[in-house]
Design an enzyme around this catalytic site. Structure first.
Site, short mmCIF file in Angstrom:
data_model
loop_
_atom_site.label_atom_id
_atom_site.label_comp_id
_atom_site.label_asym_id
_atom_site.label_seq_id
_atom_site.Cartn_x
_atom_site.Cartn_y
_atom_site.Cartn_z
N LYS A 16 -0.31 2.77 -11.84
CA LYS A 16 0.91 1.93 -11.71
C LYS A 16 0.37 0.50 -12.24
O LYS A 16 1.15 -0.17 -12.93
CB LYS A 16 1.54 1.60 -10.24
CG LYS A 16 2.13 2.97 -9.74
CD LYS A 16 3.30 3.26 -10.53
CE LYS A 16 4.26 4.27 -10.19
NZ LYS A 16 5.63 4.35 -10.63
N GLU A 72 10.74 -3.12 -7.05
CA GLU A 72 11.12 -2.33 -6.21
C GLU A 72 9.96 -1.13 -5.94
O GLU A 72 9.10 -1.19 -6.88
CB GLU A 72 12.52 -1.44 -6.45
CG GLU A 72 12.12 -0.29 -7.21
CD GLU A 72 11.34 -0.33 -8.75
OE1 GLU A 72 10.68 0.53 -8.96
OE2 GLU A 72 11.86 -1.24 -9.34
N SER A 86 -2.60 11.10 -11.15
CA SER A 86 -1.90 9.71 -11.46
C SER A 86 -2.34 8.48 -10.21
O SER A 86 -2.16 7.66 -10.57
CB SER A 86 -0.52 9.97 -11.35
OG SER A 86 0.01 10.45 -10.10
#
Lengths: 425, 276
Positions: A90, A112, A395
């Site tokens: 991220k 968010e 991830s």
């Protein structure tokens, strides 16, 4: 220009379906995206690449998984986004967007978050780049991802729980759009995945494309060839598009090493969705016990884009489900939906139990605790019928999921799960 | 361009456009509420077709939409409700694009627009459909003689405004402030400026977002609006009725009174505002 020819369309998908009050901000962002991200104006991309190395710790390794390779009889490599600063892919996007907001002269960030990884990455990037930051998170997710809530607060972000609906990512997105609509003049909304109105799907993909750029380079060095397949979990689809983009030739970030932006049609691209507890959709109840919008969704318009959605025949969005908060979303990125229709990406899925088993398997056999999201990609290896080598995009890391895993593994009697019983008084 | 039903509803004495969510808290109650709002002086009814993700709405209307969906409101039930209304003012459908797009057997807006026209709908307001994506709905509306109303926001640029005015028919919905729907105590400073930009537009201008009292309606009309749009203030009364388990006709009476106050405010004789 006809509407279907406008930028930001992926076949019939994509577009800009947002309230008018946001459209000028969206247009301003398109302009900034084209200038800074695509054309590297003011050396933006160089700045981004330098910071994602220095602050983020890129490149992340491509690790050979010795024991999994032995287990499956082909070479399994893990792209270690879990080793990126913050513990998930991220940061690539969050750092890119917060930096872009700086270049645009914005004064405030909203975002968010579902599992909390995007919120954490955004809070981290905001602390690093000195930007005020407010995060919206569904109440259910606040309760199941408490360590990430605390991490966001450590970085001085304000965390606003959202009590509407099922209190997950969908509601958090709605609430963040409302904040953006109220404060649009000085605020940038850091969308956490390849979803939303153009330019978000393309821009987030570009920031994440560093993953597949590195996979290509590292594969050449390590294997002397490209892998047979790249496997990545898909919720909204940001790590998926990051891992796939350099193989479909859609990566556009300036300064990519030579040979990392050409399509590689021989590499199979497998998007692993959360099969939850079942692939059926109970439209009467407005509930899907899965988050498999690529496999089972239908075309519709949500959160700024036309894409594949979990919805009733009437077009009401249904609540999705996954044991992994990060995959628990009723939509998916429009470019992924298009790549699936084109046959370039194959959507597959694994259920909650298989993901939990993979979580324990990787922890036990490779010494890596994966995020529950990534566990879906790892779990797919049990079904994979090729000869390898394959790259699984890991991830993120699973520290944030430990409470959920203890609870769910015990409740479901998951194979290979350790128990804490003997240590309890 | 011939004037439409909607444009004709903007009479000399300024129009009142009243919003409620269909099915909040039941279709029968909505029918009574709509009739009361018309008796109170509403010139146009904006009837919300509830969508599960109402991103342009504030808490008040969000909750109303949830009550309506929980009570089983669907696009078909909505059209039935519209057919059953005994009112002689135009009814505008306010909803989100996915519901229009999904209706019927083929993807796209045509089937819903046709069904809406048959049911007696006069036009659409679709808050998540900016002019840029509105081509298919615009065409379908033209084909069936319906108006497509665009929302002009405080942030809307001149270039966007021109494109919107090219496609908007019936009236222009002027968003009076940044943010989402919801009753506020005061008129936003943005409103007069927004109206000023539209002074030469050849279409009635109605201001919404935040209007809740006759006094505010008066101020908005004094600033140059041809009408006011009110939603959350009514929905607050409906929510209160649900909370207290009040009989439907008692809630309808309050809605009628509020509409009458708003209409009186909108039509109050006011001096022309000072031109800058």
């Amino acid at each position: 220009m006809s509407e279907s020819d406008r930028p930001g369309k992926f076949g019939d998908y994509g577009g800009q379906y947002v309230p008018e009050v946001l459209m000028p901000a969206v247009e301003e962002l398109v302009d900034a995206y084209e200038r800074y991200v695509l054309d590297n104006e003011d050396g933006f991309v160089d700045d981004f690449r330098s910071r994602i190395r220095e602050f983020g710790g890129r490149p992340t390794p491509l690790s050979h998984a010795d024991n999994l390779s032995e287990r499956y009889g082909f070479d399994v490599y893990l792209k270690r986004e879990d080793l990126l600063h913050g513990g998930a892919h991220k940061l690539n996007n969050a750092l890119g967007q917060v930096l872009l907001a700086k270049y645009m002269g914005k004064e405030r960030i909203v975002a968010e978050t579902g599992a909390g990884q995007h919120g954490t990455a955004t809070a981290m990037a905001c602390a690093y780049l000195d930007m005020p930051c407010e995060i919206y998170m569904g109440r259910t997710d606040v309760n199941r991802q408490r360590p990430n809530v605390f991490r966001m607060r450590l970085h001085d972000a304000e965390v606003n729980p959202v009590d509407v609906g099922s209190g997950t990512l969908k509601e958090a997105i709605n609430e963040t759009m409302r904040d953006w609509a109220t404060n649009v003049e000085d605020t940038h909304y850091v969308i956490g995945s390849v979803v939303g109105p153009h330019p978000f799907p393309a821009m987030v993909r570009d920031f994440q494309s560093v993953i597949s750029e590195e996979v290509r380079e590292q594969s050449r060095e390590r294997l002397g060839e490209l892998p047979e397949a790249v496997i990545a979990c898909a919720g909204g689809g940001s790590n998926t598009m990051g891992a796939f983009s350099a193989f479909v030739g859609s990566a556009a970030l300036a300064g990519a090493p030579e040979g990392t932006q050409d399509a590689a049609p021989d590499v199979d691209l497998l998007a692993v969705e959360a099969g939850g507890s079942s692939l059926g959709v109970d439209a009467d109840e407005g509930y899907a016990p899965n988050s498999a919008s690529l496999s089972t969704g239908t075309e519709g318009v949500l959160h700024g884009a036309r894409t594949k959605l979990l919805q009733t025949g009437d077009g009401q969005i249904v609540e999705s489900h996954s044991v992994s908060a990060g995959l628990d979303y009723a939509g998916v990125g429009p470019e992924l939906a298009h790549l699936v229709d084109e046959g370039r990406v194959e959507p597959v899925n694994v259920d909650d139990d298989a993901a939990l088993e993979a979580f324990h398997r990787l922890s036990r056999e490779e010494g890596i605790i994966p995020a529950l999201e990534s566990s879906h990609a790892v779990a797919y290896l049990e079904q994979y019928d090729g000869d390898g080598p394959v790259v699984v995009n890991l991830s993120g890391r699973g520290d944030k999921d430990l409470d959920t895993v203890v609870e769910e593994s015990t409740a479901r009697d998951i194979d290979g799960a350790p128990t804490m019983e003997v240590f309890e008084e | 361009m011939s004037r439409s039903d909607l444009a004709d509803a903007f009479t000399d004495d300024s129009a009142l456009i009243s919003y409620v969510a269909a099915g909040d808290p039941s279709a029968d109650a909505t029918r009574e509420y709509v009739e009361a709002l018309v008796e109170g002086g509403s010139d146009v009814i904006e009837l919300g077709l509830p969508f599960s993700e109402p991103v342009a709405e504030g808490t008040t209307i969000q909750n109303a939409i949830k009550r309506a969906l929980d009570a089983g409101m669907t696009p078909d039930a909505y059209l039935d409700l519209v057919r059953s209304l005994d009112v002689d003012v135009p009814v505008v459908c306010m909803t989100y694009y996915n519901l229009i797009y999904q209706y019927g057997t083929e993807s796209g807006p045509e089937e819903f627009v046709e069904a809406a026209a048959d049911a007696g709908i006069s036009g659409f307001v679709v808050p998540d459909l900016p002019v840029d994506e509105s081509g298919p709905l615009y065409e379908a509306c033209r084909e069936h003689g319906l108006d497509l109303v665009f929302i002009v926001a405080p942030t809307t640029t001149e270039e966007r405004l021109d494109r919107m005015l090219d496609r908007t028919t019936g009236f222009v919905y002027v968003q009076g402030r940044l943010g989402t729907t919801g009753a506020r105590d005061e008129m936003s400073d943005d409103t007069p400026a927004a109206l000023d930009r539209l002074r030469d537009a050849d279409v009635p201008k109605a201001v919404g977002f935040g209007i809740s009292s006759g006094e505010q309606a008066r101020e908005v009309v004094a600033s140059g609006a041809d009408g006011v749009i009110v939603g959350s203030a009514y929905v607050d009364l409906i929510a209160e009725g649900v909370e207290n388990d009040d009989p439907t006709d008692a809630v309808a009476e309050r809605l009628r009174d509020l509409a009458a106050e708003l209409k009186a405010g909108a039509t109050a004789s006011v001096p022309e505002p000072e031109r800058k």
